[in-house]
Every structure is written in structure tokens, then in C-alpha cells.
Design an enzyme around this catalytic site. Structure first.
Site, PDB file in Angstrom:
ATOM      1  N   ASP A 168      23.801  76.330  75.939  1.00  0.00           N
ATOM      2  CA  ASP A 168      24.245  76.968  77.284  1.00  0.00           C
ATOM      3  C   ASP A 168      24.585  75.617  78.138  1.00  0.00           C
ATOM      4  O   ASP A 168      23.873  74.842  77.915  1.00  0.00           O
ATOM      5  CB  ASP A 168      23.475  77.977  77.788  1.00  0.00           C
ATOM      6  CG  ASP A 168      24.637  78.789  78.891  1.00  0.00           C
ATOM      7  OD1 ASP A 168      25.527  78.261  78.906  1.00  0.00           O
ATOM      8  OD2 ASP A 168      24.266  79.968  79.133  1.00  0.00           O
TER       9      ASP A 168
HETATM   10  C1  BGC Z   1      26.979  80.661  81.090  1.00  0.00           C
HETATM   11  C2  BGC Z   1      27.644  80.943  79.715  1.00  0.00           C
HETATM   12  C3  BGC Z   1      28.997  80.320  79.781  1.00  0.00           C
HETATM   13  C4  BGC Z   1      28.936  78.704  79.967  1.00  0.00           C
HETATM   14  C5  BGC Z   1      30.206  77.995  79.904  1.00  0.00           C
HETATM   15  C6  BGC Z   1      26.920  79.185  81.437  1.00  0.00           C
HETATM   16  O1  BGC Z   1      26.860  79.063  82.839  1.00  0.00           O
HETATM   17  O2  BGC Z   1      25.738  81.203  81.016  1.00  0.00           O
HETATM   18  O3  BGC Z   1      27.550  82.140  79.308  1.00  0.00           O
HETATM   19  O4  BGC Z   1      29.587  80.263  78.451  1.00  0.00           O
HETATM   20  O5  BGC Z   1      28.439  78.639  81.250  1.00  0.00           O
HETATM   21  O6  BGC Z   1      31.190  78.423  80.819  1.00  0.00           O
END
Ligand code: BGC
Length: 785
Positions: free
Chosen positions: A303
Site C-alpha cells: 500500500d
Molecule cells: C490506500 C489504498 C489505495 C492507495 C493508492 C492508499 O492510501 O490505502 O487503498 O489503493 O492509497 O491510491
């Protein structure tokens, strides 16, 4: 010959991320059977193309494939990098995300294909969560439809639109089990239940990836956030989680397993620590379970900066240690933190990371790129982009999805007549009041992709168009947070001038739901409760529509308002879908995918809890216990245990009668069930058929989601008081009866036992066929040795 060989390699690689046989994906608690299917495919594939490319790559180019940056709108703390162009040409980037147009995608892709030494295409990702341009209801709303086929179709539309813009990878579905409504990200997933969650997980993956991942309109899925993220302590986002292996396997892992078995090409590791070990550096979940037990062959992506966050968690004191720990635990790709770029080369050179391990991660990235056909078709067709968006069938599907997502919570009569909903077509004047009645932005929900406010038809627009401006008295009444006395007075006046009031209240989608939007209070925000009470005091019949990304605590409203409907955030077709439902052209059929609390102190609240040694039994005491009876049981002294509305609950404009539950055997043996678990077919003595007649006893056609629950007692590990084990959506004409049969295989009667093995044990079994998780027609049977 060579080209033929190449083609077959591509086809076989593509196969890895295709759907396995449906019979093997119907239950999320399967054994190693499905993992074997994956391994067999992996063994059989010819990986010549991947290998040939790998042989040509320098160490830096290999590391480059594992590096991913956001080149568009950042969704978290940024890296401050701007030199993507140079890095792409040097082969130092494998994937980019947050780029949203075919033109931009193609420009970056050209740098990689034409400008880099080995011409390896980039993979372009985006959070396409509940639609790309055509926004559907938020995932919690979609889950409330209990309609996986519908969800699959919605995901297909999202894939078609996203791929037309060159986005071939979505960070979806979010399959985190969410038991705590304080957690803002509950909105992004399919609720609290592993069985429903697994069904939805499969539906999203199928919809995104289609039948072939290398089709131009397929996008790779990325189930997230692996794992346990939804169990954040206190419902506070990014918080630590403590989950026993048993609970992890029984409740949190099944939707991930289902997504993997459905062929998901990638998976995202989570932010949270799990039993002290951050999920993005957790070899037990990433290597032991995901790779070894499930045979997952795809990419594990971190993530956003979750690798850098290992320092914050306190398990790494610098970037190099964080990169090493994440990589060795099984994270292939670094989203945004740049620590693989900065450290992996050196870690390999110094022998702290082996070349073999690096090669394996690079292979996984290349395999996915081959499987997606990116080497052959790296570019998006810019001439087709615009036409792919908001097609009439997509918009119609968005309306159907919205209608099926609504959960009618209460529909009482007003002053002794018929239930208030549906509204009579003769209704002369309607006051439409509330900050959500005309809020295009919030209708899109959080993570709205490329959804544009101008694509949205609000309830105000739809109602005004239907009834004409003179018959609709609109007043905002309050802001979502804040508001003035004048607004309040204007709303009261609008109500007094009208026959009926529709109140549109709730949360602001962007700020109060989704990521980093945990709430300690679950009531209506701002002055909205005051507005509600003032409007009800006018004595007009009131319909309350609750727009939210979670259940809200509404004790006063549920006592004093005759009709209440949970509408979540319905997407671009919010207005038409609401209008058709309010006037009875569509009949609500949504059922809650989460337990609806009475008060925030009940959270975390979920139906599939364990019994304590001191259960309250059926008597859920309303009053504070006095000394003596009812005191020394597991309960609050100032609140009931039961939810306001149970998981699975939802009303219709018609009514349904559930007949007796009939089962075709009174006994099963653990031995036969265990043999059934490990055999390829389903032996007859490991299957139970359970049936009941369901009748539409009302005067309208309606759809009902018939649910099947099970409880096992006498087992080595305590089992939930109920666990969903099947559901079917049926349509019934007025007066019509249908016989619904559930065919229950050995998985349904098995559990993760005290050795953390999935097996059947002797048990007393209670079964229910029911309209929600709190009642139903019951039967019992025994599982003998
Ligand atoms: C979130 C994810 C997301 C990623 C990319 C993160 O802050 O937890 O769910 O896919 O950002 O945007």
C-alpha cells in the site's frame, strides 16, 4: 516456430490469472484443493519469454520493475519525485498510477517502449473502486444488493471505461472484513461477513479481469488490504490489529482467498500491524499463507508508502532495513515510498537479498505484464476513449445497482393508514429538505474515480423533473456540518406548505467516509438531528433517506419517523433510482451487509460473534439489570446487546412468508465430511439439501434474498452463534410461492479447529433459512464421528 512458442507461452501465462472452475470457488473456506489448481498451472507454463527477458536485465533494471510511483494526483504523503521521464528511460520504473487519460498513459508508455533499453511496458494503475466514470453505489451499497452478478457487471463496466483510458490495473476490490462502523473505510468494502464478502470478492475479480486478462478491456484486480486492516483498534484508521490465527483464518482471510481463487493477478499488502508484525512485512501471511498454502502467483504490491511506514511502526530504523524486511517478507512492488529504488540494488550486492529472490519478484511482475498482453498492445486507443464512457447501458446498470442497494429500514403507517412508502402518485406537494438532497459530489461517494459531479442526477433534479417545480418545495435546512437559523426556518416553512416531506440527511462522502475518516460519533453530523426533529414536529409525514458510508445511530428518528431508508452513496443515478423507489416503480430489496448499531458503544458489532459462557439468551434486556436475574451475564447495564437492525435485514414493499425448513438427512458423519473435503467431487454422504417454501404474501412483485445460516456446537473451537452459509435472490409475483433449496457441501460443516486445520468434527448443528440473521425457520441435525 519461435513466434508460435511465444504465443503459447503468453496464452499459458494468461491462464494463470483466469477463473478456475466455478464448482471450486463456491465456498471460501476451501482446503488446499484450489491451491493445487494454481500450482499445476504454474508448473505447466512455459516461461521462456519471461526467462529470456530476465536474462537480459541488469540489476538496476530488475529493481526498476519493482518500483511504482504516483504520477498523478497523490493520495497520500508524496515522494516529491518529478524525474519519472528520466527514470522510465533508464528502466527504473515498473508501474505508475494516478494517470487517468489515454493520452497521458500513452505518453509515459512511449517513454518505456521506445525510450528504454529493453522496451518493457509500464503497468498503469488507479483506484477504480466503484466505477471509473460511470459511478456506481459505494461498495458497501453494492454489497447490500446481495447480488454478485450485478456487482460483476458493474466491475465490467468499470473495466471497460478504465481500460479505454489506458488504466489496466485497479486497486480493488477492498475485501477487508469491517466489523466496526467507526472505521471510515467500511464504505469501501462488502461489510462484516466472510461468506458475503467472498462472493463479492469473486464478483469484482471476474468483472474486472473478464474471461481473458489479455483482452484490451480487461484490467487486473488487486484485492486489498492484506490483511486484518478492517480490525483497526477502536476503528481508528491505520491502527494496530491483534487477530488470532484462528480468527484470521475463519473470518478475515476467506474473501482474500476467494479473490485469489478467482484469479486475481495482484494483491495489496496493508498498512496495519498484525499481532505486532506490520502486514507489509509479514512473512506468515504473505509467504506461508498466500504463496505456499494458496499458491498465489501474482504481484504483491505494497500500500501507499507502507514500506516506509515500517520505520514508523518501529520494526526498521532506516529505509534500507524497511526495504529489506518488506522484500524478504514477500512484497514484490513498492508503491510510492521509493525505498526499493533507493536500497534494493545495494541490498542484493551486499548479499542481504539474494539474486534468486529478486529474480522471482521480477518474474511475477513480468508474468502479469505478459498475461495482460501489454508487450503486444501497450497503448490505449485514444480515438475510442471518449465513447467508452457513460454509455446508456452503463447508466441504466448504475440505476439498477442503486435501486438494489437501498435498504428499507422502517416503513410504518402515518396516522393509521397504509405504510407511508411507496408514496402515492397523487401526492400533491413534497417538501424536499436536507443537505444531501442536491449534493452531486456526495452522491459519487468516496474514491469516485473519474466520476464528475455534472454526471450526477440528484434527487432534487429528478423529483423536480417528475413533479414540476411548483409541487416541490426544496430547502437545504442545514449544511452537513453547520447551518443557520434561517436555513432551519425556511425548511420548516417548506414542510408546512407540503403534503409530505422527504428528508435527505447524512454524511459528507468525501470528508466523513473512506480513508482517514474514522468517526467516534455515529449520529447525524452537525445540526441535522435538530433539523430532523423540527421537521417531524410540523406533523407532516416524513420519509428519511440516510446517505452514509456506514450505519448511523438514529434512535430518535427510528422512533419518530415513519419511513427510513439507508441509501448509502448511490452514484450517478442517485436521483432517478431514489425517485423510482419512493414512488414504487422499483421495490426495495437491499439487505444490510453490516449490523446496524443502536449506539456507538456497541461497536465493534457483528452478528457472527461467539457465544460467551454467560449469554443473555433470547431475552435482550431493555432495562438496567437489577441485582439478581440478568445481572451477571455478558451485557451492558445501559444498552441492549442486539443491534438496531441485524445483518441481512431489509424490508420490501411486499411481504414474504418463510415455510418450514426441510432437510434431507438428520445425521452426517465427520468422517464422510472430511473425505468429501479432500475429494474432487462431492460424495452424496457429504452433502445436505435444505429447502423451504417462500411465499410473497403481499400485493406487489418483489425480490427477496433468502439467507441460510448455520451454528455448530460441541466443537473443539467455539463457533459463531450463526454463520452465513448461503444466499439466493429470488423474484416472486404477488401470491407466488417458490421452493428454495440450498445444497450444502462439506465446507459448510467444517471449521478451523484447535490445530488450525480446516476439518469437520462431531457437532450439534442448527440451521436456519431466514430473511435476516436474527430469526428464521430452524432445523437441527447431528454430525457424528
Ligand atoms: C490506500 C489504498 C489505495 C492507495 C493508492 C492508499 O492510501 O490505502 O487503498 O489503493 O492509497 O491510491
Amino acid at each position: 516456430m519461435t513466434s508460435l512458442l511465444h504465443r503459447s507461452a503468453v496464452v499459458v501465462v494468461a491462464l494463470m490469472f483466469c477463473r478456475p472452475a466455478p464448482a471450486q470457488t463456491t465456498h471460501p473456506f476451501g482446503t488446499s484443493r484450489e491451491a493445487n489448481v494454481h500450482n499445476a498451472l504454474a508448473d505447466a507454463i512455459s516461461e521462456q519469454k519471461v526467462e529470456a527477458l530476465l536474462q537480459k536485465m541488469t540489476l538496476e533494471e530488475k529493481v526498476g520493475q519493482l518500483v511504482q510511483y504516483s504520477a498523478g494526483q497523490p493520495t497520500g504523503p508524496g515522494t516529491g519525485r518529478t524525474d519519472y521521464e528520466d527514470m522510465i528511460r533508464k528502466g527504473e520504473i515498473g508501474a505508475l498510477f494516478n494517470i487517468t487519460t489515454a493520452r497521458q498513459v500513452n505518453a509515459y508508455q512511449r517513454m518505456a517502449i521506445e525510450g528504454s533499453r529493453l522496451h518493457i511496458p509500464l503497468l498503469f494503475g488507479l483506484d477504480v473502486i466503484h466505477g471509473f466514470r460511470t459511478e456506481f453505489p459505494i461498495p458497501l451499497g453494492l454489497a447490500s444488493s446481495w447480488d454478485p452478478e450485478l456487482v460483476e457487471q458493474a466491475a465490467r463496466v468499470a473495466a471497460r471505461e478504465a481500460s479505454a483510458s489506458g488504466v489496466r490495473w485497479t486497486f480493488s476490490p477492498m475485501v477487508d472484513i469491517a466489523r466496526d462502523a467507526r472505521w471510515g473505510r467500511m464504505a469501501e468494502g462488502s461489510g462484516e461477513d466472510p461468506f458475503l464478502g467472498a462472493a463479492m470478492a469473486r464478483a469484482y475479480v471476474r468483472g474486472y479481469q473478464g474471461s481473458r486478462l489479455d483482452a484490451a478491456d480487461s484490467i487486473a484486480a488487486c484485492p486489498k488490504h492484506y490483511v486484518g486492516y478492517g480490525a483497526a483498534e477502536g476503528g481508528r484508521d491505520y491502527n494496530s490489529t491483534e487477530i488470532s490465527e484462528h480468527t484470521l483464518r475463519q473470518f478475515y482471510l476467506p474473501p482474500f482467498r476467494a479473490a485469489v481463487d478467482a484469479g486475481a493477478a495482484t494483491l495489496m499488502s496493508a498498512f496495519n500491524s498484525l499481532n505486532g508484525v506490520p502486514a507489509s512485512a509479514n512473512p506468515f501471511t504473505l509467504k506461508q499463507i498466500l504463496r505456499k498454502e494458496w499458491g498465489f502467483q501474482g504481484i504483491v504490491d505494497s500500500d501507499w508508502t507502507s514500506i516506509a511506514e515500517l520505520i514508523g511502526h518501529g520494526i526498521a530504523n532506516d529505509g534500507a532495513a524497511a526495504a529489506r524486511k518488506a522484500f524478504l517478507a514477500g512484497v514484490d512492488m513498492d508503491m510510492a515510498s521509493s525505498l526499493y529504488h533507493d536500497n534494493l540494488t545495494q541490498l542484493v550486492r551486499s548479499g542481504q537479498v539474494s539474486t534468486a529472490a529478486l529474480d522471482e519478484a521480477v518474474r511475477r511482475v513480468l508474468r502479469v505484464k505478459f498475461a495482460m498482453g501489454l508487450f503486444e498492445h501497450p497503448y490505449a486507443d485514444e480515438t475510442k476513449e471518449a465513447a467508452a464512457m457513460l454509455q446508456p447501458e452503463s447508466i441504466l446498470l448504475a440505476r439498477t445497482a442503486a435501486e438494489r442497494s437501498f435498504v428499507l429500514l422502517k416503513n410504518a403507517d402515518f396516522s393509521g393508514g397504509a405504510p407511508l412508502l411507496p408514496l402515492s402518485k397523487e401526492t400533491k406537494t413534497i417538501a424536499l429538505i436536507g443537505p444531501l438532497a442536491d449534493d452531486r459530489n456526495s452522491m459519487l461517494g468516496s474514491w469516485a474515480g473519474l466520476g464528475q459531479p455534472e454526471d450526477v442526477i440528484t434527487l432534487r433534479a429528478a423529483l423536480t423533473q417528475k413533479l414540476g417545480g411548483e409541487r416541490v418545495h426544496y430547502a437545504k435546512g442545514a449544511e452537513i456540518i453547520g447551518g443557520s437559523d434561517e436555513q432551519l426556518a425556511e425548511a420548516v416553512k417548506a414542510a408546512e406548505q407540503s403534503d409530505t416531506v422527504i428528508l435527505a440527511l447524512g454524511e459528507n462522502a468525501a470528508e466523513m467516509t473512506g480513508e482517514a475518516a474514522s468517526r467516534a460519533h455515529l449520529g447525524l453530523p452537525g445540526h441535522q438531528e435538530q433539523l430532523l426533529e423540527k421537521i417531524v414536529a410540523t406533523g407532516r409525514p416524513v420519509v428519511l433517506l440516510v446517505f452514509s458510508g456506514r450505519p448511523l445511530t438514529l434512535p430518535w428518528a427510528l422512533e419518530n419517523v415513519p419511513a427510513v431508508m439507508a441509501t448509502w452513496f448511490p452514484g450517478v443515478q442517485a436521483g432517478p433510482a431514489l425517485l423510482r423507489t419512493l414512488f414504487g416503480e422499483a421495490n426495495p430489496s437491499g439487505k444490510l451487509a453490516v449490523s446496524w448499531p443502536r449506539s456507538v458503544g456497541q461497536e465493534p458489532l457483528y452478528y457472527d460473534a461467539l457465544s460467551t459462557g454467560r449469554p443473555t439468551g433470547d431475552t435482550d434486556l431493555t432495562h438496567p439489570p437489577e441485582n439478581g436475574d440478568g445481572k451477571y451475564v455478558s451485557r451492558y447495564i445501559d444498552e441492549q446487546n442486539s443491534p438496531q437492525f441485524p445483518f441481512g435485514y431489509g424490508l420490501s414493499f411486499t411481504s414474504f412468508r418463510y415455510g418450514t425448513l426441510e432437510i434431507d438427512r438428520k445425521q452426517l458423519s465427520a468422517k464422510a465430511l472430511n473425505e468429501g473435503l479432500h475429494s474432487s467431487g462431492q460424495p452424496a454422504d457429504a452433502v445436505l439439501n435444505a429447502s423451504a417454501n417462500i411465499t410473497n404474501t403481499g400485493t406487489r412483485a418483489g425480490e427477496e434474498t433468502v439467507q441460510f445460516y448455520i451454528r455448530l456446537q460441541g466443537t473443539s473451537v467455539a463457533q459463531p452463534v450463526r454463520a452465513l452459509s448461503g444466499f439466493q435472490r429470488i423474484t416472486l409475483a404477488p401470491g407466488e410461492t417458490k421452493r428454495v433449496t440450498f445444497r450444502l457441501g462439506p465446507e459448510v460443516f467444517s471449521l478451523w479447529n484447535d490445530q488450525n486445520k480446516f476439518a469437520a468434527e462431531p457437532a450439534r448443528v442448527t440451521l436456519w433459512i431466514s430473511p435476516d440473521s436474527s430469526r428464521g425457520a430452524e432445523a437441527t441435525l447431528q454430525i457424528t464421528n
